[in-house]
Design a protein around this motif. Structure first.
Motif, PDB file in Angstrom:
ATOM      1  N   TRP A  38       3.361 -65.207 -12.338  1.00  0.00           N
ATOM      2  CA  TRP A  38       3.944 -65.423 -11.013  1.00  0.00           C
ATOM      3  C   TRP A  38       5.321 -64.803 -10.910  1.00  0.00           C
ATOM      4  N   ILE A  39       6.051 -64.796 -12.013  1.00  0.00           N
ATOM      5  CA  ILE A  39       7.402 -64.232 -11.986  1.00  0.00           C
ATOM      6  C   ILE A  39       7.355 -62.745 -11.698  1.00  0.00           C
ATOM      7  N   ASP A  40       6.398 -62.029 -12.234  1.00  0.00           N
ATOM      8  CA  ASP A  40       6.357 -60.586 -11.960  1.00  0.00           C
ATOM      9  C   ASP A  40       6.020 -60.325 -10.491  1.00  0.00           C
ATOM     10  N   ASP A  41       5.173 -61.160  -9.879  1.00  0.00           N
ATOM     11  CA  ASP A  41       4.880 -60.992  -8.457  1.00  0.00           C
ATOM     12  C   ASP A  41       6.114 -61.271  -7.599  1.00  0.00           C
ATOM     13  N   VAL A  42       6.835 -62.320  -7.929  1.00  0.00           N
ATOM     14  CA  VAL A  42       8.043 -62.662  -7.179  1.00  0.00           C
ATOM     15  C   VAL A  42       9.107 -61.583  -7.351  1.00  0.00           C
ATOM     16  N   THR A  43       9.205 -61.019  -8.541  1.00  0.00           N
ATOM     17  CA  THR A  43      10.191 -59.970  -8.787  1.00  0.00           C
ATOM     18  C   THR A  43       9.862 -58.719  -7.985  1.00  0.00           C
ATOM     19  N   VAL A  44       8.611 -58.327  -7.963  1.00  0.00           N
ATOM     20  CA  VAL A  44       8.211 -57.161  -7.167  1.00  0.00           C
ATOM     21  C   VAL A  44       8.487 -57.415  -5.697  1.00  0.00           C
TER      22      VAL A  44
ATOM     23  N   LEU B 285       5.866 -46.305   6.180  1.00  0.00           N
ATOM     24  CA  LEU B 285       6.386 -47.648   5.915  1.00  0.00           C
ATOM     25  C   LEU B 285       5.274 -48.683   6.020  1.00  0.00           C
ATOM     26  N   LYS B 286       4.419 -48.543   7.004  1.00  0.00           N
ATOM     27  CA  LYS B 286       3.288 -49.455   7.151  1.00  0.00           C
ATOM     28  C   LYS B 286       2.360 -49.364   5.937  1.00  0.00           C
ATOM     29  N   LEU B 287       2.174 -48.168   5.429  1.00  0.00           N
ATOM     30  CA  LEU B 287       1.358 -47.974   4.234  1.00  0.00           C
ATOM     31  C   LEU B 287       2.016 -48.628   3.016  1.00  0.00           C
ATOM     32  N   GLY B 288       3.344 -48.529   2.918  1.00  0.00           N
ATOM     33  CA  GLY B 288       4.059 -49.176   1.820  1.00  0.00           C
ATOM     34  C   GLY B 288       3.912 -50.682   1.850  1.00  0.00           C
ATOM     35  N   VAL B 289       3.967 -51.265   3.051  1.00  0.00           N
ATOM     36  CA  VAL B 289       3.785 -52.710   3.181  1.00  0.00           C
ATOM     37  C   VAL B 289       2.356 -53.092   2.811  1.00  0.00           C
ATOM     38  N   LEU B 290       1.405 -52.288   3.216  1.00  0.00           N
ATOM     39  CA  LEU B 290       0.009 -52.542   2.868  1.00  0.00           C
ATOM     40  C   LEU B 290      -0.194 -52.492   1.352  1.00  0.00           C
ATOM     41  N   LEU B 291       0.397 -51.500   0.705  1.00  0.00           N
ATOM     42  CA  LEU B 291       0.277 -51.397  -0.756  1.00  0.00           C
ATOM     43  C   LEU B 291       0.950 -52.575  -1.459  1.00  0.00           C
ATOM     44  N   LEU B 292       2.074 -53.035  -0.923  1.00  0.00           N
ATOM     45  CA  LEU B 292       2.739 -54.205  -1.499  1.00  0.00           C
ATOM     46  C   LEU B 292       1.841 -55.434  -1.390  1.00  0.00           C
ATOM     47  N   GLY B 293       1.233 -55.624  -0.236  1.00  0.00           N
ATOM     48  CA  GLY B 293       0.312 -56.750  -0.061  1.00  0.00           C
ATOM     49  C   GLY B 293      -0.894 -56.659  -0.977  1.00  0.00           C
ATOM     50  N   LEU B 294      -1.423 -55.455  -1.124  1.00  0.00           N
ATOM     51  CA  LEU B 294      -2.563 -55.281  -2.024  1.00  0.00           C
ATOM     52  C   LEU B 294      -2.182 -55.588  -3.468  1.00  0.00           C
ATOM     53  N   TYR B 295      -0.992 -55.176  -3.876  1.00  0.00           N
ATOM     54  CA  TYR B 295      -0.558 -55.452  -5.242  1.00  0.00           C
ATOM     55  C   TYR B 295      -0.401 -56.960  -5.465  1.00  0.00           C
ATOM     56  N   LEU B 296       0.174 -57.641  -4.483  1.00  0.00           N
ATOM     57  CA  LEU B 296       0.413 -59.077  -4.655  1.00  0.00           C
ATOM     58  C   LEU B 296      -0.877 -59.878  -4.724  1.00  0.00           C
ATOM     59  N   PHE B 297      -1.902 -59.450  -3.999  1.00  0.00           N
ATOM     60  CA  PHE B 297      -3.137 -60.216  -3.968  1.00  0.00           C
ATOM     61  C   PHE B 297      -4.233 -59.653  -4.863  1.00  0.00           C
ATOM     62  N   SER B 298      -3.978 -58.519  -5.498  1.00  0.00           N
ATOM     63  CA  SER B 298      -5.014 -57.948  -6.360  1.00  0.00           C
ATOM     64  C   SER B 298      -5.031 -58.664  -7.709  1.00  0.00           C
ATOM     65  N   PRO B 299      -6.174 -58.670  -8.349  1.00  0.00           N
ATOM     66  CA  PRO B 299      -6.247 -59.308  -9.665  1.00  0.00           C
ATOM     67  C   PRO B 299      -5.647 -58.442 -10.778  1.00  0.00           C
ATOM     68  N   ILE B 300      -5.329 -57.197 -10.468  1.00  0.00           N
ATOM     69  CA  ILE B 300      -4.745 -56.295 -11.464  1.00  0.00           C
ATOM     70  C   ILE B 300      -3.229 -56.332 -11.307  1.00  0.00           C
ATOM     71  N   ASP B 301      -2.527 -56.817 -12.311  1.00  0.00           N
ATOM     72  CA  ASP B 301      -1.068 -56.950 -12.288  1.00  0.00           C
ATOM     73  C   ASP B 301      -0.479 -56.362 -13.556  1.00  0.00           C
ATOM     74  N   LEU B 302       0.847 -56.196 -13.538  1.00  0.00           N
ATOM     75  CA  LEU B 302       1.536 -55.812 -14.767  1.00  0.00           C
ATOM     76  C   LEU B 302       1.392 -56.911 -15.805  1.00  0.00           C
ATOM     77  N   ILE B 303       1.596 -58.155 -15.367  1.00  0.00           N
ATOM     78  CA  ILE B 303       1.389 -59.323 -16.218  1.00  0.00           C
ATOM     79  C   ILE B 303       0.338 -60.171 -15.513  1.00  0.00           C
ATOM     80  N   PRO B 304      -0.788 -60.458 -16.154  1.00  0.00           N
ATOM     81  CA  PRO B 304      -1.866 -61.197 -15.470  1.00  0.00           C
ATOM     82  C   PRO B 304      -1.416 -62.582 -14.996  1.00  0.00           C
ATOM     83  N   ASP B 305      -1.976 -63.006 -13.870  1.00  0.00           N
ATOM     84  CA  ASP B 305      -1.631 -64.313 -13.310  1.00  0.00           C
ATOM     85  C   ASP B 305      -2.236 -65.452 -14.111  1.00  0.00           C
TER      86      ASP B 305
END
Length: 100
Positions: free
Chosen positions: A59-65, A32-52
């Protein structure tokens, strides 16, 4: 409309605080701690499904995730750790006047 948005932001903030305290609890599984870490990395990483770079869509894709991942992760927290995390987050949030 603004009251509804205010309630949504409060619930999300409370869930994030609960998740923070649950990750700090020694009874929380490492997966679970690893899952939270991965979620944080996804939110702050420059690589997204839809670029920021796209002002609203990025921003909507980050909020949805975030909206789907936080409740899913909270369901995986063991009951004793969740109970203590909720108490700790309530103590923290009760100190702030705007949160009451």
């Amino acid at each position: 409309m603004f009251l509804r948005l205010q309630r949504i932001f409060r619930a999300t903030g409370r869930d994030l605080a609960v998740l923070w305290y649950a990750c700090r609890h020694p009874g929380t599984p490492l997966s679970l701690k690893l899952g939270v870490l991965l979620l944080g990395l996804y939110l702050f990483s420059p690589i997204d499904l839809i670029p920021d770079a796209l002002p609203v869509l990025g921003w909507i894709d980050d909020v949805t995730v975030l909206a789907f991942a936080v409740p899913a992760l909270l369901k995986l927290v063991p009951a004793p750790a969740l109970r203590e995390a909720r108490l700790a987050s309530d103590r923290l949030l009760s100190r702030w006047a705007f949160w009451r």
